[in-house]
Design a protein around this motif. Structure first.
Motif, PDB file in Angstrom:
ATOM      1  N   CYS A   1      -9.951   0.125 -10.627  1.00 39.36           N
ATOM      2  CA  CYS A   1      -8.549   0.343 -10.253  1.00 39.36           C
ATOM      3  C   CYS A   1      -7.930   1.239 -11.321  1.00 39.36           C
ATOM      4  O   CYS A   1      -7.778   0.824 -12.479  1.00 39.36           O
TER       5      CYS A   1
ATOM      6  N   ASN B   1      -2.030   6.408   0.393  1.00 39.58           N
ATOM      7  CA  ASN B   1      -3.483   6.464   0.336  1.00 39.58           C
ATOM      8  C   ASN B   1      -4.122   5.120   0.614  1.00 39.58           C
ATOM      9  O   ASN B   1      -5.332   4.977   0.609  1.00 39.58           O
TER      10      ASN B   1
ATOM     11  N   GLN C   1       0.836  -1.196   0.000  1.00 40.41           N
ATOM     12  CA  GLN C   1       0.000   0.000   0.000  1.00 40.41           C
ATOM     13  C   GLN C   1       0.865   1.237   0.000  1.00 40.41           C
ATOM     14  O   GLN C   1       1.967   1.254   0.539  1.00 40.41           O
ATOM     15  N   SER C   2       0.334   2.276  -0.653  1.00 37.82           N
ATOM     16  CA  SER C   2       0.980   3.584  -0.582  1.00 37.82           C
ATOM     17  C   SER C   2       0.329   4.381   0.518  1.00 37.82           C
ATOM     18  O   SER C   2      -0.462   3.863   1.299  1.00 37.82           O
TER      19      SER C   2
ATOM     20  N   TYR D   1      -4.125   2.387  -1.141  1.00 36.20           N
ATOM     21  CA  TYR D   1      -4.685   1.631  -2.240  1.00 36.20           C
ATOM     22  C   TYR D   1      -3.637   1.126  -3.232  1.00 36.20           C
ATOM     23  O   TYR D   1      -3.848   0.154  -3.929  1.00 36.20           O
ATOM     24  N   THR D   2      -2.493   1.796  -3.355  1.00 31.99           N
ATOM     25  CA  THR D   2      -1.550   1.490  -4.419  1.00 31.99           C
ATOM     26  C   THR D   2      -0.731   0.241  -4.143  1.00 31.99           C
ATOM     27  O   THR D   2      -0.263   0.025  -3.028  1.00 31.99           O
TER      28      THR D   2
ATOM     29  N   SER E   1      -4.690   3.141  -7.808  1.00 27.38           N
ATOM     30  CA  SER E   1      -5.549   3.533  -6.690  1.00 27.38           C
ATOM     31  C   SER E   1      -6.987   3.126  -6.997  1.00 27.38           C
ATOM     32  O   SER E   1      -7.428   3.184  -8.143  1.00 27.38           O
ATOM     33  N   TRP E   2      -7.696   2.745  -5.956  1.00 26.75           N
ATOM     34  CA  TRP E   2      -9.102   2.423  -6.121  1.00 26.75           C
ATOM     35  C   TRP E   2      -9.904   3.700  -6.321  1.00 26.75           C
ATOM     36  O   TRP E   2      -9.805   4.636  -5.544  1.00 26.75           O
TER      37      TRP E   2
ATOM     38  N   CYS F   1      -3.897  -2.464  -8.008  1.00 29.22           N
ATOM     39  CA  CYS F   1      -4.421  -2.078  -6.697  1.00 29.22           C
ATOM     40  C   CYS F   1      -4.346  -3.268  -5.747  1.00 29.22           C
ATOM     41  O   CYS F   1      -4.651  -4.406  -6.125  1.00 29.22           O
TER      42      CYS F   1
END
Length: 693
Positions: free
Chosen positions: A85, A10, A7-8, A12-13, A90-91, A50
């Protein structure tokens, strides 16, 4: 070597870090033998998609970029959740939602009925019902769900009145209220059988219930807050001045001075306050002004709605507070005018038989800027400020409405007289122009009639749509007929097609074209934008008004060009050149007075005043256009030489005929008298007397 980050920042990544070694060779400046050779570490970040995500919608699996993913709904819901995605890994936002099944709300109502009929404390069942409502309203909802949810909430209040309410129940209750007041639910709310006042009523009663159960356990200075996206509440105990919101800083607030409470014999009080940031969008825009008995549509809610109530002894009255309560509002739109400080009065019943309306009783405006407004009220309840989105104040709007009503009535009478006058001398004055003029008079007569009778009939949605469409059709027909008159005048001046061309044969097009425009508009919009809560007319915000303004502006433009051409031809005519300057001026003025009402040039005032701060243009527009029928009667009947001569000739002819008929009757009588035999003389006593003598 591979490093994977799930994950990033945010959340999501999904990225992959590849660590590899690359050879690096430094070439000599002269291109000869390499001077230096070595290897360096290089890390390459590659976004693969994602990562798995767990949120309130469910569990989203790992997905590739640009892939659409669907998560099924729970058993009690229909549909599914869908999101994509995106290319950044990102979602994206959820694009489709689950919708609760009708059976779920039905079961909740049955469960509520069961609880109300049961004996004993059912706080747990109440909590479960409110939790279910908070989940249901967290999804996409329609007008039916809003109606059912508010009904269940009212039922919960009836039960909770004699039961202990839990903190969880309170959390779920306000979550439900906040979910219902989401801006995306605004359209569904307007179509529901309830309005925003039901939310105010439910929250007021629940807050009073909270005060009655919680205030005894609060120490002075204790304030409990519950914050949701669209409603913020506080319950606390205060000694001295009461300010709400007390914890959350806000430019919109209610302030009760210590002197006000002291004058009531209150030194320590428990308060409850609610702050709504989106409720104004679904409230009825009705207001009862101070000293007036009827509810009138006035402006829009131009602030958040804020309320405050105090828990006092039964003998304490909060109706005439002195000094008054000060309410400060942050304005939503600083360009609105005509501010009115109002509160929601449940004792008012409007024409739609709905309970409650905005009232200005006991409230005055103390100060206003482009940012804030300050009001003073002598009582407590739900407060807001109403302002007009129009740059024309309510005072001017009232005068303009009176001018329009009186002008339209006068015009209708004059149009009827015009039609009668032409009908009397029709055999003499009939021409292409008068035929078109009669069509114009009929169209204007119908348009003014429907406008006066129906433009404010907003009680029925279906009727309002029909009236708005009919007004659009009739006034478009007026414009197309004015266009035909302009073209006929142009042809008569320049003689393009000769005198044999009969433009009147094309008159059905002047009625057919508006019918097509209205039909297309209704089909494209599916009647959305036809009528609103104030008027049965076309919506401005959605742009539907341009289906009328566009054709009207085109007709006005063409007719302006026609007038320029006609006046240019007149100026070059020999009979005009030979006249004096004064006579020429009279000729121009007379021609303008004749042409302007028939060609609709006065509608330019309306087009120019749409975005103008000069309200004087609105007055010109209302006067000239509402009196269009009067001008037609004056310049095409009263001051029209042909009509006057035809009427005079008809009058003289009728007088001559009457005289001739009288002479014939007298002659016939005389002839009859001469041709009749003499009456037989009587030889009675007189003859015998002669004989005797």
């Amino acid at each position: 070597m591979l490093h994977r980050r799930s994950q990033s920042s945010n959340g999501y990544t999904s990225e992959s870090n590849f660590l590899t070694k690359l050879p690096v060779t430094v070439i000599a400046a002269d291109g000869g033998t390499p001077a230096l050779s070595s290897t360096v570490d290089v890390t390459v970040n590659i976004i693969t998609g994602c990562s798995k995500l767990q949120d309130r919608y469910g569990s989203w699996p790992v997905s590739e970029i640009n892939n659409s993913v669907t998560v099924p709904c729970e058993d009690s819901y229909g549909g599914n959740y869908t999101r994509v995605c995106d290319e950044n890994g990102s979602w994206g936002p959820v694009t489709s939602y689950c919708k609760v099944k009708d059976t779920v709300l039905t079961n909740l109502q049955l469960q509520l009925n069961s609880v109300s009929n049961a004996s004993g404390n059912a706080s747990g069942e109440i909590e479960n019902i409110l939790e279910s409502l908070s989940k249901i309203t967290d999804n996409q909802i329609d007008s039916g769900i809003i109606t059912n949810v508010t009904d269940i909430l009212k039922g919960v209040l009836n039960i909770a009145d004699y039961m202990n309410i839990t903190d969880n129940s309170t959390e779920y209750f306000y979550e439900t209220i906040s979910n219902v007041l989401k801006p995306e639910n605004e359209e569904a709310f307007k179509q529901a059988d309830v309005d925003g006042s039901v939310v105010l009523d439910v929250v007021d009663k629940y807050m009073l219930l909270q005060q009655e159960t919680k205030c005894n356990n609060l120490n002075t200075g204790d304030v409990n807050e519950i914050e949701n996206n669209h409603i913020y509440t506080e319950i606390g105990r205060i000694s001295g001045e009461v300010l709400f919101p007390n914890i959350k800083r806000s430019e919109t607030n209610i302030d009760i001075m210590e002197n006000t409470l002291t004058n009531l014999g209150i030194t320590n009080v428990c308060f409850g306050g609610a702050y709504y940031n989106s409720l104004g969008n679904v409230m009825e825009n009705q207001v009862t002004l101070e000293g007036q008995g009827s509810a009138l549509p006035t402006g829009e809610v131009n602030s958040d709605i804020i309320s405050l109530q105090l828990l006092t002894d039964p003998g304490v009255s909060l109706d005439n507070l002195d000094p008054p309560v000060r309410i400060t509002f942050t304005l939503i739109n600083g360009t609105y005018t005509d501010p009115i400080c109002v509160f929601w009065d449940y004792n008012i019943t409007t024409g739609q038989s709905k309970r409650g309306a905005w009232s200005s009783k006991g409230c005055v405006l103390e100060e206003i800027t482009n940012v804030t407004a300050k009001c003073a009220c002598s009582h407590l309840t739900n407060f807001a400020i109403l302002m007009s989105p129009s740059k024309i104040s309510a005072h001017h709007s009232l005068i303009l409405g009176i001018i329009s009503a009186v002008g339209c009535t006068i015009s209708m009478i004059c149009l009827v007289l015009t039609i009668i006058a032409h009908r009397i001398v029709w055999s003499v004055v009939r021409s292409n122009r008068t035929i078109t003029l009669m069509h114009l008079c009929v169209a204007l007569l119908l348009a003014f009639g429907v406008f006066l009778a129906g433009v404010n009939r907003t009680e029925s949605r279906v009727a309002c749509i029909i009236i708005a469409a009919l007004i659009q059709f009739l006034f478009l027909a007026v414009f197309f007929l004015m266009l035909f008159i302009g073209v006929e005048i142009l042809l008569s001046v320049v003689q393009v097609f000769g005198s044999r061309f009969r433009l009147s044969r094309l008159l059905p097009l002047a009625w057919l074209a508006p019918l097509v425009i209205v039909g297309v508009s209704l089909g494209v919009t599916k009647t959305e934008g036809y009528g609103n809560k104030k008027f049965c007319w076309l919506d401005i915000d959605s742009g539907l008004i341009w289906s009328f303004i566009g054709p009207a502006a085109a007709v006005i433009l063409v007719n302006v060009i026609i007038i320029v051409i006609v006046f240019k031809k007149m100026a070059s005519a020999t009979f005009v050149k030979s006249k004096t300057s004064t006579t020429k001026l009279k000729t121009w003025l007379h021609s303008l007075c004749v042409l302007l009402p028939m060609l609709g040039i006065t509608w330019l005032f309306g087009l120019l005043s749409v975005n103008s701060d000069m309200f004087i243009l609105q007055y010109f527009f209302s006067i000239f256009n509402s009196l269009q029928g009067l001008f037609i009667f004056l310049f095409h009947c009263v001051f029209n030489r042909q009509i006057r001569q035809a009427l005079t000739h008809r009058k003289e002819r009728r007088r001559t005929l009457a005289s001739f008929e009288s002479e014939i009757r007298n002659t016939t009588k005389d002839e009859h008298s001469k041709s009749a035999p003499d009456p037989v003389k009587k030889t009675g006593p007189s003859t015998r007397f002669e004989d005797v003598d």
